[in-house]
Design an enzyme around this catalytic site. Structure first.
Site, PDB file in Angstrom:
ATOM      1  N   SER A 124      -1.810   0.838   3.516  1.00 20.13           N
ATOM      2  CA  SER A 124      -2.803   0.044   4.215  1.00 20.13           C
ATOM      3  C   SER A 124      -2.334  -1.410   4.329  1.00 20.13           C
ATOM      4  CB  SER A 124      -4.147   0.154   3.474  1.00 20.13           C
ATOM      5  OG  SER A 124      -5.187  -0.399   4.247  1.00 20.13           O
ATOM      6  N   HIS A 171      -2.972   3.100   8.486  1.00 23.29           N
ATOM      7  CA  HIS A 171      -4.176   3.749   9.014  1.00 23.29           C
ATOM      8  C   HIS A 171      -5.091   2.705   9.649  1.00 23.29           C
ATOM      9  CE1 HIS A 171      -6.470   3.288   4.902  1.00 23.29           C
ATOM     10  NE2 HIS A 171      -6.062   2.135   5.399  1.00 23.29           N
TER      11      HIS A 171
END
Length: 268
Positions: A86, A109
């Site tokens: 992330s 993501h």
């Protein structure tokens, strides 16, 4: 200082900063503390290694860390030891170069978030998430040689995109792969994260134990039968040390008074 926030300096003058843990103002990797540690590292060395093992966290804190590292005048080299997921995967991109352990994982993501309120509040929240994805897409695109829209379509599609070191190298996320202590071949990302965190903690724990054993060898502690005795004696010494400034002042005052009497006696 937290065990996850430390600067070590090697014999060749290289400083190392560990970004181990979640990113955020109230978690292990805080942007303000990282910025302070970066300034301290820059003060003592021109070559700085940043080692990452993080599941990600708050976007704004991550962007602050990314900018602090990117604008540093030092030679910043980034190593992904375990997980760069992330927001941590964004921070990893500002290394010159970026290297990954062959057992590490990179993950991209969509931005996640939430809010509470009426439909206007929810709409503003969605717009902010889309804006953040646009900003992050630009960062990824610059590194990968892709367009902003291509990045959004490929990696911000609601899925978690886990990449091995070899996949990250082939796609252009990193510059090289380095060897490391092996991990079990079937380890999940969560297990890899925990393994590398433990590898950072254990040497420090061992070093603390070794230091205590060294203390026991000193003459002042030779009669201590247990660790508890050592700590009690340390407390006594600390209490005595706290009295030193007071005793020093009293001694200085007494000397001044004696000098006054001596001068008076000599004058008479």
């Amino acid at each position: 200082m937290s065990r996850f926030f430390n600067i070590t300096t090697s014999d060749d003058g290289t400083s190392t900063i560990f970004l181990y843990g979640d990113i955020g103002d109230y978690t292990e990797v805080q942007s303000g503390r990282i910025a302070q540690e970066l300034m301290e590292a820059e003060r003592v060395s021109r070559r700085i290694h940043v080692r990452i093992n993080s599941n990600g966290g708050e976007v704004y804190s991550g962007i602050a860390i990314f900018n602090a590292l990117r604008h540093s005048q030092a030679d910043i080299r980034i190593y992904v030891d375990g997980i760069a997921a992330s927001m941590a995967s964004v921070i990893a991109l500002c290394g010159k170069p970026v290297e990954m352990s062959k057992y590490a994982r990179l993950m991209l993501h969509s931005v996640s978030g939430g809010c509470y309120g009426n439909k206007q509040d929810l709409q503003r929240c969605m717009e902010e998430i889309e804006s953040l994805e646009g900003s992050l897409s630009e960062i990824y695109a610059e590194r990968l040689g892709m367009s902003k829209e291509e990045v959004k379509q490929t990696y911000f599609d609601g899925e978690d995109h886990w990449l091995t070191a070899k996949e990250a190298l082939n796609l252009g996320f990193i510059d090289d792969i380095y060897d490391a202590d092996p991990v079990p071949a079937d380890s999940t990302p969560a297990q890899i994260y925990t393994l590398f965190n433990n590898r950072l903690v254990e040497p420090q724990k061992n070093r603390e134990d070794m230091n205590l054993e060294d203390v026991k060898k000193r003459p002042r502690f030779k009669d201590c039968a247990s660790d508890a005795d050592v700590f009690r004696l340390m407390d006594q010494l600390e209490e005595e040390a706290g009295k030193v400034p007071i005793l020093t002042k009293e001694n200085t005052d007494l000397k001044a008074r004696v000098k006054t009497y001596e001068d008076k006696a000599e004058a008479e």
